[in-house]
Write a protein that holds these residues in place. Structure first.
Motif, PDB file in Angstrom:
ATOM      1  N   THR A 123      30.499 192.487  90.386  1.00  0.00           N
ATOM      2  CA  THR A 123      30.293 194.004  90.146  1.00  0.00           C
ATOM      3  C   THR A 123      31.678 194.561  90.690  1.00  0.00           C
ATOM      4  OG1 THR A 123      28.975 194.432  92.079  1.00  0.00           O
ATOM      5  CG2 THR A 123      27.941 194.047  89.951  1.00  0.00           C
ATOM      6  N   GLU A 124      32.439 194.020  91.677  1.00  0.00           N
ATOM      7  CA  GLU A 124      33.653 194.597  92.408  1.00  0.00           C
ATOM      8  C   GLU A 124      34.785 194.301  91.633  1.00  0.00           C
ATOM      9  OE1 GLU A 124      33.168 196.987  94.688  1.00  0.00           O
ATOM     10  OE2 GLU A 124      30.852 196.632  94.359  1.00  0.00           O
ATOM     11  N   LEU A 125      34.684 193.257  90.755  1.00  0.00           N
ATOM     12  CA  LEU A 125      36.040 192.912  90.062  1.00  0.00           C
ATOM     13  C   LEU A 125      36.733 193.974  89.323  1.00  0.00           C
ATOM     14  CD1 LEU A 125      34.947 189.697  88.236  1.00  0.00           C
ATOM     15  CD2 LEU A 125      36.183 189.673  90.407  1.00  0.00           C
ATOM     16  N   LYS A 126      37.891 193.994  89.495  1.00  0.00           N
ATOM     17  CA  LYS A 126      38.827 194.958  88.711  1.00  0.00           C
ATOM     18  C   LYS A 126      39.717 194.229  87.818  1.00  0.00           C
ATOM     19  CE  LYS A 126      38.536 198.553  92.327  1.00  0.00           C
ATOM     20  NZ  LYS A 126      37.473 197.952  92.884  1.00  0.00           N
ATOM     21  N   PRO A 127      39.153 194.024  86.708  1.00  0.00           N
ATOM     22  CA  PRO A 127      40.267 193.070  85.764  1.00  0.00           C
ATOM     23  C   PRO A 127      41.369 193.844  85.010  1.00  0.00           C
ATOM     24  CG  PRO A 127      38.190 193.642  84.628  1.00  0.00           C
ATOM     25  CD  PRO A 127      37.967 194.019  86.165  1.00  0.00           C
TER      26      PRO A 127
END
Length: 378
Positions: A45-49
């Motif tokens: 949920t913290e990924l910033k693709p």
């Protein structure tokens, strides 16, 4: 033969359920909540693709991985092509399976690995191959498994598979068990939400878990057949060849999974096809040897000694209609015109994910009831 009396005998069902299949179906909502928590703890949920992947590749053994890939393809739609990598090998055992990336796979593609086992050398080799090609690798696998170490070794992301709330089930049936699908599918939904391919935020996954819980209450072993949609469907499918006709994006993969789980858990054949193509594809079965009126001149045969022949029965699975054209009236007309009975399932109002969850829950429960009430020792 189906022992219909067993369906309304909860204690007898519990004794027959040596593989804990009913428990797996009842705990699907809990598996979603646990899997969503694992996804958050793993950092999904913290990924910033930096953008959407060009394509999504899905690999894994068994019915659960196949179902997850099918569901992802239906939900992603036109956002990105979804391809399941089919295994090869000399046997279905974990050590004998191998997976190979397609030649075009590269650094702009996403590889998803889903397994309830985690000991497959072929999946570890696939992760290494993806690393050499530059693919992003994300796996859902048991917490303590060789695959977890292999994916970490190629700088991939691993989400621990959500275990059953009250202990694991029979390993031989886990791949087809209802809880296993959600344990593998839920973290992948959370990931694909972050990369923009599907809409599955945390509140949507909570709604899915709630819908699974409500459906389990309606379909549980203590609920009588006359008010239990799963038991009703199981009784209707006794001694029949189910023709599972689907309409809608969510219903398609549910129907295909239903056919696969019927074969794997209860040893029953079934055919699945999407409307309107199902009508010409299966129309011949309604008029041939599987027709309801086949062999009408055998009225005086000994039905105690002879096995009842299989007759086709249509199972119509539909998403809740949102307007537009529907092939359902034509499907009903074709079936009834050949004296073929129809069972229909349509979810309550809700999102696409909730509709999918309800249809999956009812059909999974129905497959379990068929397996238990048809068992030789039942």
């Amino acid at each position: 033969m189906l022992d219909e009396s067993l369906l309304d005998a909860p204690d007898a069902l519990a004794r027959a359920d040596r593989r804990d299949l009913l428990r797996g179906a009842a705990e699907a909502g809990a598996r979603v909540r646990t899997a969503a928590r694992h996804a958050t703890e793993a950092g999904i949920t913290e990924l910033k693709p930096e953008g959407r992947p060009r394509a999504v590749l899905v690999a894994g053994p068994g019915t659960a991985a196949t179902g997850a890939a099918d569901l992802i393809a239906a939900l992603a739609g036109a956002s990105a092509p979804v391809t399941r990598i089919h295994p090869t090998g000399v046997a279905p055992a974990p050590g004998a399976l191998r997976w190979t990336l397609p030649g075009w796979a590269g650094s702009v593609d996403l590889l998803l690995i889903a397994t309830a086992d985690g000991s497959e050398p072929g999946l570890a080799l696939l992760a290494e191959q993806a690393y050499r090609r530059g693919c992003t690798v994300v796996a859902v696998a048991p917490l303590r498994s060789p695959l977890r170490e292999a994916v970490h070794g190629v700088h991939g992301l691993v989400v621990p598979m959500a275990s059953a709330p009250h202990g694991e089930y029979d390993a031989e049936t886990s791949a087809a068990g209802p809880g296993t699908l959600w344990a593998l599918f839920t973290p992948l939904l959370a990931l694909l939400d972050r990369v923009g391919l599907v809409t599955a935020p945390a509140e949507a996954l909570q709604s899915v878990a709630d819908r699974l819980d409500r459906t389990a209450e309606r379909c549980g072993p203590a609920v009588a057949t006359y008010s239990n949609p799963a038991k009703t469907l199981a009784a209707e499918l006794a001694d029949s060849l189910p023709l599972i006709w689907t309409e809608g994006d969510a219903a398609g993969p549910v129907g295909r999974r239903f056919a696969a789980v019927l074969a794997e858990l209860s040893g029953r054949p079934a055919l699945a096809a999407a409307l309107p193509e199902a009508l010409p594809a299966h129309g011949g079965l309604l008029a041939g040897a599987f027709a309801a009126g086949a062999d009408p001149d055998d009225f005086f045969r000994d039905r105690v000694e002879d096995t009842e022949p299989l007759h086709a029965r249509v199972v119509l699975l539909r998403d809740r209609p949102t307007g537009g054209l529907s092939a359902a009236p034509a499907a009903r007309e074709l079936a009834l015109g050949h004296d073929t009975a129809i069972s229909e399932l349509e979810p309550e109002e809700g999102s696409t994910l909730e509709s999918l969850a309800e249809l999956l829950a009812v059909t999974d429960f129905a497959a379990v009831y068929l397996a238990l009430a048809s068992a030789p020792s039942a």
